[in-house]
Scaffold this motif. Structure first.
Motif, short mmCIF file in Angstrom:
data_model
loop_
_atom_site.label_atom_id
_atom_site.label_comp_id
_atom_site.label_asym_id
_atom_site.label_seq_id
_atom_site.Cartn_x
_atom_site.Cartn_y
_atom_site.Cartn_z
N THR A 1 -4.72 19.35 8.65
CA THR A 1 -5.96 18.64 8.95
C THR A 1 -7.12 19.41 8.32
O THR A 1 -6.98 20.58 7.92
N GLN B 1 -2.97 8.14 5.77
CA GLN B 1 -2.28 7.53 6.91
C GLN B 1 -2.72 6.08 7.07
O GLN B 1 -3.91 5.78 7.18
N HIS C 1 -5.92 1.92 5.97
CA HIS C 1 -6.05 3.37 5.88
C HIS C 1 -6.97 3.83 7.00
O HIS C 1 -8.13 3.41 7.06
N SER D 1 -6.89 7.40 8.32
CA SER D 1 -7.21 8.83 8.24
C SER D 1 -6.39 9.45 7.12
O SER D 1 -5.62 8.78 6.45
#
Length: 278
Positions: free
Chosen positions: A105, A125, A248, A250
């Motif tokens: 992240t 993602q 989409h 993230s």
């Protein structure tokens, strides 16, 4: 002011409940079953303060080729005390001489860079409620005799032997393949995960086959919550996924230590779901 001691201990099944709570605190969708799968395929450690689990990390080793680091979580109240670095150093020790991969992240990026990881790509993602689509004729359910071929395709695409992972997913999820001239040239898995189901990993020789494999599962799940993670390098797939009801939402950062190229001249990885464990 006296600071309590934080101990590092081997991650065992007795820590799973606390690990689930930590992932919920972090906003991750993992169910107890998702953690159980990760632990079944991995080795790791937990950080413990006054009998309470305050940090986790898992390492999934793929033979002697490489390892992935997963489930790196530090309790919100414990951040800023160097605990994340201690967990990463323990994970690197578990991996030994293997090259390492992880999906980061933005918050975790500075720590991973400090311990030698470098960015190698971006993960997008996609998730949402699947649209109603037609089943593609080129994709079909896999058979048990396909698993050996699938393991070899995955090894060429991923650059490491993940046969233990492939075998586990074949037993616990659903598996589709694409055949050309009677030969398996691509595959995709679907399994229950988080809020719904996740499609991945997806290995295909071209974009059309990747779409066919994903469509195979979308067609069987209209109105269901699905997730697909794709590499940013898979041009054309992200927009197409949005059109199937999976926008989409993230992203994340693929990293390696040391940086090495993924795969060889084999199929392209068009979708990679957090090394298949996240």
């Amino acid at each position: 002011m006296q600071t309590s001691q934080i101990d590092i201990a081997a991650f065992s099944p007795e820590h799973l409940s606390a690990a689930v709570n930590l992932s919920r605190q972090a906003g991750w969708p993992h169910r107890p079953e998702d953690w159980q799968m990760a632990l079944a395929l991995s080795e790791g450690v937990v950080a413990i303060e006054d009998g309470r689990v305050v940090g986790t990390v898992l390492v999934t080793r793929y033979r002697e080729d490489c390892a992935t680091i997963n489930m790196v979580i530090v309790d919100e109240a414990m951040r800023g005390r160097g605990l994340g670095r201690r967990l990463m150093e323990a994970a690197i020790g578990i991996a030994g001489e293997r090259s390492l991969r992880l999906v980061a992240t933005a918050e975790g990026l500075p720590l991973y860079e400090k311990v030698g990881f470098r960015e190698t790509g971006r993960i997008l993602q996609h998730q949402g409620i699947a649209e109603r689509v037609a089943a593609p004729p080129v994709a079909m359910a896999a058979t048990l005799t396909d698993v050996a071929v699938i393991e070899e395709l995955d090894r060429k695409a991923f650059g490491a032997d993940r046969s233990d992972l492939i075998s586990y997913l074949a037993k616990t999820g659903e598996l589709a393949v694409v055949r050309h001239d009677g030969k398996v040239t691509g595959f995709a898995f679907l399994r229950t995960f988080g809020r719904g189901e996740v499609i991945g990993p997806v290995i295909a020789a071209n974009l059309d086959d990747a779409k066919a494999l994903i469509s195979y599962f979308i067609a069987a799940r209209p109105g269901k919550f699905l997730r697909v993670d794709t590499t940013a390098a898979a041009a054309g797939l992200s927009q197409w996924l949005s059109e199937q009801g999976l926008p989409h939402v993230s992203g994340a950062i693929a990293m390696m230590k040391p940086p090495i190229a993924i795969g060889d001249s084999g199929p392209t990885i068009f979708a990679l779901t957090n090394q298949a464990l996240g």
